[in-house]
Design a protein around this motif. Structure first.
Motif, PDB file in Angstrom:
ATOM      1  N   LEU A 108       0.877  -1.274  -0.010  1.00 45.65           N
ATOM      2  CA  LEU A 108      -0.046   0.064  -0.026  1.00 45.65           C
ATOM      3  C   LEU A 108       1.102   1.246   0.104  1.00 45.65           C
ATOM      4  O   LEU A 108       0.389   2.303  -0.150  1.00 45.65           O
ATOM      5  CB  LEU A 108      -0.896  -0.061   1.066  1.00 45.65           C
ATOM      6  CG  LEU A 108      -1.862  -1.143   1.099  1.00 45.65           C
ATOM      7  CD1 LEU A 108      -2.828  -1.115   2.455  1.00 45.65           C
ATOM      8  CD2 LEU A 108      -2.822  -1.149  -0.038  1.00 45.65           C
ATOM      9  N   ASP A 109       1.874   0.914   0.246  1.00 46.54           N
ATOM     10  CA  ASP A 109       3.099   2.302  -0.052  1.00 46.54           C
ATOM     11  C   ASP A 109       3.250   2.437  -1.693  1.00 46.54           C
ATOM     12  O   ASP A 109       3.688   3.668  -1.992  1.00 46.54           O
ATOM     13  CB  ASP A 109       4.353   2.041   0.635  1.00 46.54           C
ATOM     14  CG  ASP A 109       5.018   0.807   0.139  1.00 46.54           C
ATOM     15  OD1 ASP A 109       4.403  -0.243  -0.417  1.00 46.54           O
ATOM     16  OD2 ASP A 109       6.403   0.586   0.338  1.00 46.54           O
ATOM     17  N   ARG A 110       2.895   1.477  -2.357  1.00 46.99           N
ATOM     18  CA  ARG A 110       3.119   1.743  -3.859  1.00 46.99           C
ATOM     19  C   ARG A 110       1.915   1.722  -4.567  1.00 46.99           C
ATOM     20  O   ARG A 110       1.900   2.325  -5.770  1.00 46.99           O
ATOM     21  CB  ARG A 110       3.802   0.387  -4.236  1.00 46.99           C
ATOM     22  CG  ARG A 110       5.331   0.333  -3.882  1.00 46.99           C
ATOM     23  CD  ARG A 110       5.936  -0.801  -4.444  1.00 46.99           C
ATOM     24  NE  ARG A 110       5.787  -2.012  -3.679  1.00 46.99           N
ATOM     25  CZ  ARG A 110       5.766  -3.396  -4.075  1.00 46.99           C
ATOM     26  NH1 ARG A 110       6.149  -3.474  -5.553  1.00 46.99           N
ATOM     27  NH2 ARG A 110       5.333  -4.220  -3.628  1.00 46.99           N
ATOM     28  N   PHE A 111       0.814   1.283  -4.038  1.00 49.58           N
ATOM     29  CA  PHE A 111      -0.448   1.126  -4.841  1.00 49.58           C
ATOM     30  C   PHE A 111      -1.752   1.858  -4.104  1.00 49.58           C
ATOM     31  O   PHE A 111      -1.606   1.623  -2.948  1.00 49.58           O
ATOM     32  CB  PHE A 111      -0.950  -0.199  -5.158  1.00 49.58           C
ATOM     33  CG  PHE A 111       0.204  -1.093  -6.009  1.00 49.58           C
ATOM     34  CD1 PHE A 111      -0.032  -0.728  -7.387  1.00 49.58           C
ATOM     35  CD2 PHE A 111       1.072  -1.816  -5.522  1.00 49.58           C
ATOM     36  CE1 PHE A 111       0.897  -1.538  -8.170  1.00 49.58           C
ATOM     37  CE2 PHE A 111       1.885  -2.495  -6.219  1.00 49.58           C
ATOM     38  CZ  PHE A 111       1.830  -2.318  -7.479  1.00 49.58           C
ATOM     39  N   GLN A 112      -2.266   2.651  -4.628  1.00 49.76           N
ATOM     40  CA  GLN A 112      -3.368   3.374  -3.842  1.00 49.76           C
ATOM     41  C   GLN A 112      -4.504   1.890  -3.676  1.00 49.76           C
ATOM     42  O   GLN A 112      -5.280   2.008  -2.427  1.00 49.76           O
ATOM     43  CB  GLN A 112      -4.131   4.209  -4.630  1.00 49.76           C
ATOM     44  CG  GLN A 112      -5.305   4.884  -4.073  1.00 49.76           C
ATOM     45  CD  GLN A 112      -5.275   5.537  -2.766  1.00 49.76           C
ATOM     46  OE1 GLN A 112      -4.093   5.941  -2.434  1.00 49.76           O
ATOM     47  NE2 GLN A 112      -6.183   5.551  -1.859  1.00 49.76           N
ATOM     48  N   ARG A 113      -4.761   1.107  -4.633  1.00 49.60           N
ATOM     49  CA  ARG A 113      -5.438   0.083  -4.305  1.00 49.60           C
ATOM     50  C   ARG A 113      -4.848  -1.165  -5.064  1.00 49.60           C
ATOM     51  O   ARG A 113      -4.544  -0.907  -6.181  1.00 49.60           O
ATOM     52  CB  ARG A 113      -7.012   0.217  -4.941  1.00 49.60           C
ATOM     53  CG  ARG A 113      -8.029  -0.824  -4.949  1.00 49.60           C
ATOM     54  CD  ARG A 113      -9.136  -0.672  -5.560  1.00 49.60           C
ATOM     55  NE  ARG A 113     -10.309  -1.666  -5.646  1.00 49.60           N
ATOM     56  CZ  ARG A 113     -10.177  -2.695  -6.169  1.00 49.60           C
ATOM     57  NH1 ARG A 113      -9.266  -2.814  -7.304  1.00 49.60           N
ATOM     58  NH2 ARG A 113     -11.147  -3.626  -6.286  1.00 49.60           N
ATOM     59  N   LEU A 114      -4.885  -2.430  -4.515  1.00 49.97           N
ATOM     60  CA  LEU A 114      -4.323  -3.627  -5.144  1.00 49.97           C
ATOM     61  C   LEU A 114      -5.390  -4.211  -5.992  1.00 49.97           C
ATOM     62  O   LEU A 114      -6.374  -4.926  -5.314  1.00 49.97           O
ATOM     63  CB  LEU A 114      -3.787  -4.301  -3.883  1.00 49.97           C
ATOM     64  CG  LEU A 114      -2.580  -3.840  -3.140  1.00 49.97           C
ATOM     65  CD1 LEU A 114      -2.477  -4.781  -2.038  1.00 49.97           C
ATOM     66  CD2 LEU A 114      -1.388  -3.665  -4.099  1.00 49.97           C
ATOM     67  N   ASP A 115      -5.379  -3.992  -7.149  1.00 45.55           N
ATOM     68  CA  ASP A 115      -6.343  -4.919  -8.072  1.00 45.55           C
ATOM     69  C   ASP A 115      -5.761  -6.418  -7.920  1.00 45.55           C
ATOM     70  O   ASP A 115      -4.805  -6.626  -7.182  1.00 45.55           O
ATOM     71  CB  ASP A 115      -6.516  -4.411  -9.046  1.00 45.55           C
ATOM     72  CG  ASP A 115      -5.299  -4.238 -10.036  1.00 45.55           C
ATOM     73  OD1 ASP A 115      -4.198  -4.590  -9.711  1.00 45.55           O
ATOM     74  OD2 ASP A 115      -5.393  -3.690 -11.199  1.00 45.55           O
ATOM     75  N   LEU A 116      -6.297  -7.381  -8.732  1.00 48.26           N
ATOM     76  CA  LEU A 116      -5.791  -8.541  -8.577  1.00 48.26           C
ATOM     77  C   LEU A 116      -4.449  -8.665  -9.075  1.00 48.26           C
ATOM     78  O   LEU A 116      -3.624  -9.547  -8.506  1.00 48.26           O
ATOM     79  CB  LEU A 116      -6.788  -9.712  -9.419  1.00 48.26           C
ATOM     80  CG  LEU A 116      -6.420 -11.090  -9.354  1.00 48.26           C
ATOM     81  CD1 LEU A 116      -6.701 -11.413  -7.719  1.00 48.26           C
ATOM     82  CD2 LEU A 116      -7.502 -11.766  -9.950  1.00 48.26           C
ATOM     83  N   ALA A 117      -4.218  -8.193  -9.923  1.00 45.83           N
ATOM     84  CA  ALA A 117      -2.718  -8.139 -10.735  1.00 45.83           C
ATOM     85  C   ALA A 117      -1.525  -7.494  -9.681  1.00 45.83           C
ATOM     86  O   ALA A 117      -0.721  -8.300  -9.285  1.00 45.83           O
ATOM     87  CB  ALA A 117      -2.667  -7.394 -11.827  1.00 45.83           C
ATOM     88  N   ALA A 118      -1.935  -6.430  -8.943  1.00 43.16           N
ATOM     89  CA  ALA A 118      -1.118  -5.878  -7.850  1.00 43.16           C
ATOM     90  C   ALA A 118      -0.986  -6.883  -6.960  1.00 43.16           C
ATOM     91  O   ALA A 118       0.130  -7.009  -6.309  1.00 43.16           O
ATOM     92  CB  ALA A 118      -1.623  -4.520  -7.771  1.00 43.16           C
ATOM     93  N   HIS A 119      -2.181  -7.490  -6.315  1.00 43.97           N
ATOM     94  CA  HIS A 119      -2.390  -8.254  -5.338  1.00 43.97           C
ATOM     95  C   HIS A 119      -1.493  -9.506  -5.285  1.00 43.97           C
ATOM     96  O   HIS A 119      -0.532  -9.795  -4.524  1.00 43.97           O
ATOM     97  CB  HIS A 119      -3.668  -8.679  -5.053  1.00 43.97           C
ATOM     98  CG  HIS A 119      -3.807  -9.737  -3.977  1.00 43.97           C
ATOM     99  ND1 HIS A 119      -3.758  -9.346  -2.684  1.00 43.97           N
ATOM    100  CD2 HIS A 119      -4.106 -11.036  -3.936  1.00 43.97           C
ATOM    101  CE1 HIS A 119      -4.021 -10.646  -1.791  1.00 43.97           C
ATOM    102  NE2 HIS A 119      -4.352 -11.374  -2.837  1.00 43.97           N
ATOM    103  N   LEU A 120      -1.444 -10.083  -6.619  1.00 45.62           N
ATOM    104  CA  LEU A 120      -0.470 -11.066  -6.897  1.00 45.62           C
ATOM    105  C   LEU A 120       0.925 -10.883  -7.001  1.00 45.62           C
ATOM    106  O   LEU A 120       1.925 -11.808  -6.649  1.00 45.62           O
ATOM    107  CB  LEU A 120      -1.167 -11.906  -8.038  1.00 45.62           C
ATOM    108  CG  LEU A 120      -2.430 -12.457  -7.899  1.00 45.62           C
ATOM    109  CD1 LEU A 120      -3.007 -13.045  -9.287  1.00 45.62           C
ATOM    110  CD2 LEU A 120      -2.559 -13.642  -6.971  1.00 45.62           C
TER     111      LEU A 120
END
Length: 504
Positions: A22-34
Motif C-alpha cells: 500500500l506504499d506503492r499502490f493506492q488500491r491492489l487490484d488482482l494483478a497488483a495483489h498477486l
C-alpha cells in the motif's frame, strides 16, 4: 471532527503484512495483489482449523472471540443439519473513529477475500456474503474485486446503513436476509443458523481484518506468523489513529507494541487521556497510556480494552466532559431501541451528562448518569449498552478533575472542539416552535424518552434528534400537539428536494 468516508492512508511499525504494497499502490487490484503477496495455499478443513488454533486467531471487530471456536461450531451445525454453511465478511464498520476495515475493503480487498475464499473452499460453503457500509468505498471496490476472482461458490455484497449498530453481527445477518438492519431482539449463535434467507444456514461471520489475518497466516504458516507479537497474542493488529484536524491513519503494528510508540509515530501526545477501543472502549489516563501494551491482555490489566482498535488522544484544549457528553448523546440515538437499557437507560445517562457538562446538573446529574449506566450494564439485548457504559464510566474516572470543575465551579472553561469524530447529522429532528408552544406537556406523554420537559413545563430543547425507533412517538407528538408547535425535519430529504429543484 466528522467521520470521513474516504480511504485512509496507512503506516506500519514492524513488518507490513496486511498493509504490504500500500506504499506503492493506492488500491491492489488482482494483478497488483498477486505481485505483492505469494500464492495462496489450499487448506483442508482440518488444516484451516489447526492453523487458526495454533495462532489463536481472534476476531478483530471488538469482541475478540476465538475464530476456530466459531468455525468448529459452524462446521458442526452444517454436519448435523446437512446444510452447507455461509461465510460472512463483516465490513460494515459503523463506528466513527474506526476506519481499518473500510481501508482494507477499499485498498486491499483481495486480501480479505483470500481469507473468506479459503474458508469457503475448506468448509464447502454455499455462499459468501460481504457486508459494506452504504456510501463507503467498499461498495464499489468489493464487487469489482469479486468480478476478478474465480470463486468456489456464489458471492454477493450487502450494503447496510452507516449506523453504529449495523456492525453488530446479528444486525448484518438480518440485513443479508432482507430484514431491517438492527440487532436481533433475542440473542442467538450465528453458527446455528444465521444467513441464507428462510433456510437460515449455519453461518461463519468475522470482520474484514480477521479474514485478512487468516490469509496472511495461511501464507506464512503458524511459526513465521508468530515471529512478531507476544507469546499469547502473535501477529500484528490494525489500529485507527484519529488526528485532530486531519484524516485518520491506519497503523499496522505487532501485538504488545507500547501505545506511546504508536502515538509518537503519528506525532501525537496523550493529552488529557487516550481512548482505546473506540466508543465501546475505555479511556486511559496519560501516564498509563504511554506504556500501555497494545494487546487484549495488556490493556485488560489497565482496565482498558482493545476493542476495534480505534484510538483517540484528547488534546488539552478541549473540554473532556463536553466531548464525552456529545458522543453519549449520539450513542443513545444509535441504538435499536429494543430493550430497556437502550430505550431509557442510555438516553437518561446522555441527558444527565449534558446537564453536568453545561454546569446545570451538579451532583444530582452525576449520580443520575452513574445510576442509569449501571442499570444498563448486563441487561441489553446486544452489547451496545455495555460498551456505551464502559466508554462513559471510564471517562468519568479518567477525567475526574474535569468532572469536579463542572460539579463545584463554573466548569473547566474550555470549549468543546468536537475532537471525538461523529458523522454529520442525517436523521430526523423534532423542532419546537416557541412562538406557538404553550407548555401543555402532551408531547412528553406521547413521546417519553424523546421530549424532556424543563422546570417550567416546556420542552428542554428546541431541536431534538429522533432515532429511527423513536419516529412513531415523534409523529404522534406532532399530530396531536394542541398548539401545532412541533414539526419533523429530515435533513437528507430536504437536501434531495433542493437537488431536484436545482436540476429542474
Amino acid at each position: 471532527m466528522s467521520a470521513r468516508p474516504g480511504s485512509p492512508q496507512v503506516r506500519h511499525l514492524g513488518p507490513a503484512r496486511l498493509t504490504a504494497g500500500l506504499d506503492r499502490f493506492q488500491r491492489l487490484d488482482l494483478a497488483a495483489h498477486l505481485r505483492v503477496h505469494p500464492p495462496l495455499p489450499r487448506l483442508t478443513r482440518d488444516d484451516l482449523l489447526e492453523l487458526a488454533e495454533r495462532i489463536d486467531l481472534r476476531g478483530r471487530g471488538g469482541a475478540g472471540f476465538p475464530f476456530a471456536r466459531k468455525a468448529r461450531a459452524a462446521v458442526a451445525a452444517a454436519t448435523r443439519t446437512g446444510a452447507a454453511p455461509v461465510i460472512v465478511v463483516n465490513g460494515s464498520e459503523g463506528e466513527p473513529p474506526s476506519a481499518k476495515d473500510r481501508m482494507l475493503l477499499a485498498r486491499a480487498p483481495h486480501l480479505v477475500l483470500d481469507g473468506a475464499l479459503l474458508a469457503a473452499a475448506a468448509f464447502g460453503a454455499e455462499e459468501i456474503v460481504v457486508g459494506v457500509a452504504a456510501g463507503s468505498p467498499g461498495e464499489a471496490s468489493v464487487p469489482a474485486a469479486l468480478d476478478e476472482r474465480e470463486l468456489p461458490c456464489p458471492a454477493r455484497t450487502v450494503c447496510v446503513p452507516e449506523r453504529f449498530v449495523s456492525g453488530e453481527s446479528s444486525a448484518l445477518i438480518r440485513g443479508a436476509n432482507g430484514l431491517p438492519v438492527q440487532p436481533a431482539a433475542v440473542k442467538a449463535r450465528a453458527a446455528e443458523g444465521g444467513a441464507g434467507g428462510v433456510r437460515r444456514r449455519p453461518t461463519l461471520l468475522s470482520n474484514a481484518e480477521t479474514w485478512a489475518q487468516l490469509a496472511v497466516a495461511a501464507r506464512l504458516g503458524p511459526g513465521p506468523y508468530a515471529a512478531v507479537g507476544t507469546d499469547a497474542e502473535p501477529g500484528t493488529v490494525l489500529l485507527t489513529v484519529n488526528r485532530p484536524g486531519a484524516d485518520p491513519l491506519v497503523v499496522e503494528t505487532p501485538f504488545g507494541t507500547p501505545l506511546g510508540d504508536v502515538l509518537d509515530a503519528c506525532r501525537l501526545r496523550p493529552g488529557d487521556g487516550v481512548l482505546v477501543g473506540g466508543y465501546h472502549g475505555a479511556w486511559l489516563d496519560p501516564a498509563s497510556a504511554v506504556g500501555a501494551p497494545l494487546s487484549r491482555t495488556g490493556l485488560a490489566e489497565l482496565g482498558g480494552t482493545l476493542g476495534a482498535g480505534a484510538i483517540v488522544a484528547l488534546p488539552a484544549g478541549t473540554c473532556p466532559l463536553g466531548e464525552v457528553a456529545r458522543v453519549a448523546t449520539w450513542l443513545a440515538g444509535e441504538s435499536a431501541g429494543q430493550c430497556g437499557p437502550c430505550r431509557r437507560g442510555l438516553p437518561d445517562a446522555a441527558e444527565a451528562l449534558g446537564a453536568l457538562a453545561a454546569g446545570t446538573g451538579g451532583q444530582t446529574a452525576l449520580e443520575d448518569a452513574r445510576r442509569a449506566l449501571g442499570g444498563a450494564q448486563g441487561g441489553g439485548a446486544c452489547s451496545h449498552p455495555d460498551g456505551t457504559a464502559r466508554f462513559v464510566l471510564s471517562a468519568l474516572d479518567v477525567f475526574a478533575r474535569d468532572v469536579e470543575a463542572h460539579l463545584f465551579g463554573p466548569g473547566c472553561g474550555r470549549p468543546v472542539l468536537d475532537v471525538l469524530p461523529l458523522p454529520p447529522a442525517q436523521g430526523a429532528h423534532l423542532e419546537v416552535d416557541w412562538s406557538r408552544c404553550t407548555g401543555h406537556g402532551l408531547c412528553a406523554v406521547l413521546a417519553p424518552g424523546l421530549v424532556r420537559l424543563g422546570p417550567h413545563g416546556y420542552p428542554a430543547s428546541t431541536t431534538i434528534p429522533v432515532a429511527p425507533w423513536q419516529e412513531h412517538g415523534a409523529r404522534r407528538a406532532v399530530n396531536q400537539c394542541p398548539a401545532l408547535a412541533l414539526r419533523m425535519r429530515h435533513p437528507e430529504r430536504s437536501t434531495d428536494r433542493r437537488r431536484r429543484r436545482s436540476n429542474g
